[in-house]
Design a protein around this motif. Structure first.
Motif, PDB file in Angstrom:
ATOM      1  N   GLY A  13       0.664  -1.297   0.007  1.00  0.00           N
ATOM      2  CA  GLY A  13       0.061  -0.051   0.066  1.00  0.00           C
ATOM      3  C   GLY A  13       0.891   1.215   0.101  1.00  0.00           C
ATOM      4  N   THR A  14       2.061   1.176  -0.626  1.00  0.00           N
ATOM      5  CA  THR A  14       2.981   2.325  -0.585  1.00  0.00           C
ATOM      6  C   THR A  14       2.887   3.273  -1.601  1.00  0.00           C
ATOM      7  N   ILE A  15       2.555   4.468  -1.226  1.00  0.00           N
ATOM      8  CA  ILE A  15       2.156   5.462  -2.425  1.00  0.00           C
ATOM      9  C   ILE A  15       3.178   6.684  -2.115  1.00  0.00           C
ATOM     10  N   ARG A  16       3.663   7.233  -3.195  1.00  0.00           N
ATOM     11  CA  ARG A  16       4.389   8.383  -3.303  1.00  0.00           C
ATOM     12  C   ARG A  16       3.722   9.749  -3.319  1.00  0.00           C
ATOM     13  N   ILE A  17       3.461  10.855  -2.856  1.00  0.00           N
ATOM     14  CA  ILE A  17       2.884  12.085  -2.841  1.00  0.00           C
ATOM     15  C   ILE A  17       3.851  13.037  -3.250  1.00  0.00           C
ATOM     16  N   LYS A  18       3.499  13.700  -4.108  1.00  0.00           N
ATOM     17  CA  LYS A  18       4.261  14.677  -4.828  1.00  0.00           C
ATOM     18  C   LYS A  18       3.464  16.248  -4.584  1.00  0.00           C
ATOM     19  N   ASN A  19       4.048  17.296  -3.907  1.00  0.00           N
ATOM     20  CA  ASN A  19       3.376  18.588  -3.856  1.00  0.00           C
ATOM     21  C   ASN A  19       3.674  19.226  -5.098  1.00  0.00           C
ATOM     22  N   LYS A  20       2.860  19.507  -5.830  1.00  0.00           N
ATOM     23  CA  LYS A  20       2.895  20.283  -7.370  1.00  0.00           C
ATOM     24  C   LYS A  20       2.504  21.849  -7.105  1.00  0.00           C
ATOM     25  N   TYR A  21       2.192  22.270  -5.728  1.00  0.00           N
ATOM     26  CA  TYR A  21       1.923  23.715  -5.817  1.00  0.00           C
ATOM     27  C   TYR A  21       3.277  24.178  -5.871  1.00  0.00           C
ATOM     28  N   GLN A  22       3.122  25.620  -6.110  1.00  0.00           N
ATOM     29  CA  GLN A  22       4.553  26.351  -6.195  1.00  0.00           C
ATOM     30  C   GLN A  22       5.086  27.055  -4.989  1.00  0.00           C
ATOM     31  N   PHE A  23       4.045  27.199  -4.027  1.00  0.00           N
ATOM     32  CA  PHE A  23       4.347  28.227  -2.637  1.00  0.00           C
ATOM     33  C   PHE A  23       3.712  27.405  -1.574  1.00  0.00           C
ATOM     34  N   ILE A  24       3.018  26.674  -1.457  1.00  0.00           N
ATOM     35  CA  ILE A  24       2.404  26.254  -0.315  1.00  0.00           C
ATOM     36  C   ILE A  24       2.654  24.693   0.201  1.00  0.00           C
ATOM     37  N   SER A  25       2.847  24.472   1.393  1.00  0.00           N
ATOM     38  CA  SER A  25       2.905  22.907   1.723  1.00  0.00           C
ATOM     39  C   SER A  25       1.470  22.298   1.637  1.00  0.00           C
ATOM     40  N   LEU A  26       1.551  21.033   1.943  1.00  0.00           N
ATOM     41  CA  LEU A  26       0.302  20.265   1.923  1.00  0.00           C
ATOM     42  C   LEU A  26      -0.204  20.060   3.482  1.00  0.00           C
ATOM     43  N   ASP A  27       0.267  21.026   4.282  1.00  0.00           N
ATOM     44  CA  ASP A  27      -0.203  20.892   5.477  1.00  0.00           C
ATOM     45  C   ASP A  27      -1.698  21.040   5.832  1.00  0.00           C
ATOM     46  N   GLY A  28      -2.202  21.769   5.080  1.00  0.00           N
ATOM     47  CA  GLY A  28      -3.825  22.010   5.042  1.00  0.00           C
ATOM     48  C   GLY A  28      -4.691  21.209   4.420  1.00  0.00           C
ATOM     49  N   PHE A  29      -4.324  19.811   4.108  1.00  0.00           N
ATOM     50  CA  PHE A  29      -5.209  18.894   3.562  1.00  0.00           C
ATOM     51  C   PHE A  29      -4.920  17.528   4.408  1.00  0.00           C
ATOM     52  N   ALA A  30      -6.274  16.990   4.286  1.00  0.00           N
ATOM     53  CA  ALA A  30      -6.449  15.391   5.012  1.00  0.00           C
ATOM     54  C   ALA A  30      -6.526  14.500   3.912  1.00  0.00           C
ATOM     55  N   GLY A  31      -6.099  13.175   4.226  1.00  0.00           N
ATOM     56  CA  GLY A  31      -5.963  12.172   3.268  1.00  0.00           C
ATOM     57  C   GLY A  31      -7.027  11.081   3.925  1.00  0.00           C
ATOM     58  N   GLU A  32      -7.683  10.394   2.605  1.00  0.00           N
ATOM     59  CA  GLU A  32      -8.514   9.569   2.675  1.00  0.00           C
ATOM     60  C   GLU A  32      -8.179   8.471   1.621  1.00  0.00           C
ATOM     61  N   TRP A  33      -8.583   7.115   1.976  1.00  0.00           N
ATOM     62  CA  TRP A  33      -8.477   5.964   1.048  1.00  0.00           C
ATOM     63  C   TRP A  33      -9.499   4.935   1.112  1.00  0.00           C
ATOM     64  N   ASN A  34      -9.944   4.177   0.052  1.00  0.00           N
ATOM     65  CA  ASN A  34     -10.731   3.171   0.134  1.00  0.00           C
ATOM     66  C   ASN A  34     -10.443   2.220  -0.851  1.00  0.00           C
ATOM     67  N   VAL A  35     -10.639   1.165  -0.667  1.00  0.00           N
ATOM     68  CA  VAL A  35     -10.651  -0.108  -1.660  1.00  0.00           C
ATOM     69  C   VAL A  35     -12.099  -0.443  -2.204  1.00  0.00           C
ATOM     70  N   THR A  36     -12.277  -0.678  -3.327  1.00  0.00           N
ATOM     71  CA  THR A  36     -13.345  -1.283  -3.787  1.00  0.00           C
ATOM     72  C   THR A  36     -13.295  -2.613  -4.424  1.00  0.00           C
ATOM     73  N   GLU A  37     -14.446  -3.610  -4.409  1.00  0.00           N
ATOM     74  CA  GLU A  37     -14.586  -4.861  -4.979  1.00  0.00           C
ATOM     75  C   GLU A  37     -15.660  -4.963  -6.029  1.00  0.00           C
ATOM     76  N   ASN A  38     -14.973  -4.828  -7.334  1.00  0.00           N
ATOM     77  CA  ASN A  38     -16.275  -4.651  -8.248  1.00  0.00           C
ATOM     78  C   ASN A  38     -16.984  -3.480  -8.027  1.00  0.00           C
TER      79      ASN A  38
END
Length: 580
Positions: free
Chosen positions: A191-216
């Motif tokens: 379940g390893t993901i790489r997260i890249k910040n493409k913003y030019q000036f801000i960090s990603l501190d203002g965002f929350a992460g969520e995930w889910n897995v679907t079957e069909n």
């Protein structure tokens, strides 16, 4: 304007105008005057072009392919920043290949950026006749001269809706292409993901992460995760607790990752999704057990008609025409009386983006094909299956012909496998699609499907439409004010139609997946009508199942669909099945 707005903080570039003259005396003098008034900002004018004769601060070009733009950006002889003032056109059903353009921007940082023409649809309500309200385009108020259809364009609809059925399908595609957080799945087993910040000036501190897995398409696991502190242009690794135990036979599993705002801002509230990504998980699932039907199937001939019947269903074919004329389940015919599944090769043109190829569709008669039988055979394979082979010639104009061989393997349990072979004679031209159109009873007005959605999507406009399990109402989809083909859904595994007092019917793709649409009108009904309020009363659910669908492109102002999204009159084979 320069004198009035030179102190406005939102102004970053001055432009001399749009699509006017070239490097003329007046424009050069205007540029010099702007520079005297404001020395702090750059100036752009696309018609100055690129290279040594361009006196502005930017090289510029509008409308081209990603490959063409990349070549300009990588040209070592060009030293100025490159700005693409228009690269995609959002007129009616259009705006293809945003994903390719976005990747081109990311891979060529010396491109300053680019713009879609344009953000908000310019449609205006004309309610002078309260019984005939229209979202008017050129001429809709009786004015002349006008640009006719050309005024209806925008990524968002006239009222800027971003939810519900008024949302233009362009909006979620643009939102996906422009998102500033990039996610890559680098180790599915952990379940390893790489997260890249493409913003030019801000960090990603203002965002929350969520995930889910679907079957069909059904959610089976979900969670939240802390987004690490990632400064602009940096990246980090996160491990998600993704695990699929005891995978089902034949099932597909997808990981969905989403980022939302932690708090309210001036432009969006807490919980607003700013970025999302979907990954198909490479899980080895057990193979499906192919059950063998032992239910007997019967053949009954009555004049030109051949009836194949089994457990609670029957199909009727007309040997004289070669077509299926009835598709019965629980003694109810699901086809419109007098209608048959037929090969379809065109679509009610997307105005004006399909006009580059519609002229050929009309010239060679793709919109008025004449069907005639070539061969028809019925064979009893065994006591529980019958094979029907029907070869039909679809004749157009000026030597255009298509030959469609449909091989139906009908089993007593109500499963029907349909193998399709399509060949062509005459000129090699582009097509709108290669598929089969069913005119189904209008009571079948709901569709549940496993594919891309929820909004309509096409081969070159589908990245913002994730694979999932969706339910749509045939009469409640986004429609364009000028009627044209709409409602397509790509990468569909299966689709089930239901409604009214009728039994349901399910269509299943083979390994190559399929494209579907279920709308209230035929292409022939939509094409000549100016405003959707003038469409005739619907008398069927028009279900089209395609193996290939033409991309939407941006040809009303820019390029047609890229080569990988074109469809040619080349030999084609595809398979689907029906479950009754």
């Amino acid at each position: 304007n320069v004198e009035n707005f030179k102190n406005h903080p939102s102004v970053i570039i001055w432009s001399l105008g749009n699509e006017c003259g070239g490097v003329g005396t007046n424009f050069v003098e205007a540029m010099n005057t702007v520079k005297k008034i404001d020395l702090t900002r750059f100036l752009h004018y696309e018609r100055f072009g690129i290279g040594k004769n361009n006196p502005s601060d930017f090289d510029g070009k509008m409308y081209g392919t990603p490959e063409q733009f990349a070549a300009i950006a990588q040209n070592k002889e060009l030293t100025k920043p490159f700005y693409i003032c228009e690269y995609a056109h959002a007129m009616f059903n259009s705006m293809g290949s945003l994903t390719e353009y976005s990747e081109m921007f990311d891979n060529n940082p010396n491109i300053v950026g680019g713009a879609i023409w344009e953000y908000q649809d310019q449609a205006l309500w004309n309610k002078r006749d309260p019984n005939h309200p229209i979202l008017a385009y050129g001429g809709g108020f009786g004015e002349f001269p006008n640009d006719h259809y050309f005024i209806h364009k925008g990524v968002v609809s006239y009222d800027r809706s971003i939810s519900g059925t008024k949302v233009k399908p362009h909006y979620p595609e643009m939102k996906k292409a422009y998102q500033w957080i990039k996610t890559e799945l680098i180790d599915p087993s952990k379940g390893t993901i790489r997260i890249k910040n493409k913003y030019q000036f801000i960090s990603l501190d203002g965002f929350a992460g969520e995930w889910n897995v679907t079957e069909n398409g059904v959610k089976i696991a979900e969670g939240k995760f802390d987004v690490p502190h990632i400064e602009a242009f940096n990246e980090s690794i996160v491990n998600l607790p993704v695990k699929v135990e005891n995978p089902k036979a034949g099932a597909e599993y997808f990981l969905n990752v989403s980022y939302t705002q932690k708090g309210n801002t001036l432009w969006a509230n807490r919980g607003f999704e700013v970025a999302a990504e979907q990954f198909k998980l490479p899980i080895n699932t057990p193979a499906m057990n192919g059950s063998k039907s032992a239910v007997p199937v019967k053949i009954k001939k009555d004049g030109n008609l051949v009836k194949i019947s089994g457990n609670g269903f029957s199909l009727v074919f007309d040997q004289k025409t070669g077509f299926m004329t009835q598709l019965n389940k629980a003694e109810k015919n699901l086809l419109v009386e007098g209608e048959s599944p037929k090969l379809v090769l065109w679509r009610a043109a997307h105005r004006n983006d399909d006009m580059w190829t519609y002229d050929n569709w009309s010239k060679y008669g793709l919109n008025s094909l004449t069907y005639s039988p070539v061969d028809f055979k019925v064979t009893k394979v065994d006591k529980s299956s019958v094979k029907v082979v029907s070869k039909i010639k679809a004749e157009g104009k000026e030597g255009f012909e298509a030959y469609h061989t449909a091989t139906y393997l009908i089993k007593g349990d109500g499963s029907v496998k349909v193998e399709n072979d399509v060949t062509f004679a005459g000129p090699r031209i582009n097509l709108g699609r290669i598929g089969i159109r069913y005119r189904l009873d209008k009571q079948l007005d709901r569709v549940t499907y496993f594919g891309r959605g929820p909004q309509e999507n096409y081969s070159d406009r589908k990245t913002g439409a994730f694979v999932g399990l969706y339910d749509l109402a045939v009469h409640n989809q986004y429609e364009y004010e000028k009627p044209m083909e709409y409602g397509n859904h790509e990468d569909v595994r299966w689709a089930e139609l239901s409604g009214g007092n009728l039994p349901s019917i399910q269509f299943n793709a083979d390994d190559h997946l399929m494209q579907i649409s279920a709308i209230p009108y035929t292409d022939e009904e939509m094409f000549p009508v100016e405003y959707k309020i003038d469409l005739p009363k619907s008398n069927s659910t028009v279900f089209t199942l395609s193996t290939k669908t033409l991309g939407v492109g941006s040809a009303s102002c820019g390029p047609k669909p890229l080569p990988e999204y074109l469809i040619w009159t080349d030999e084609t084979h595809f398979t689907y099945s029906i479950k009754l």
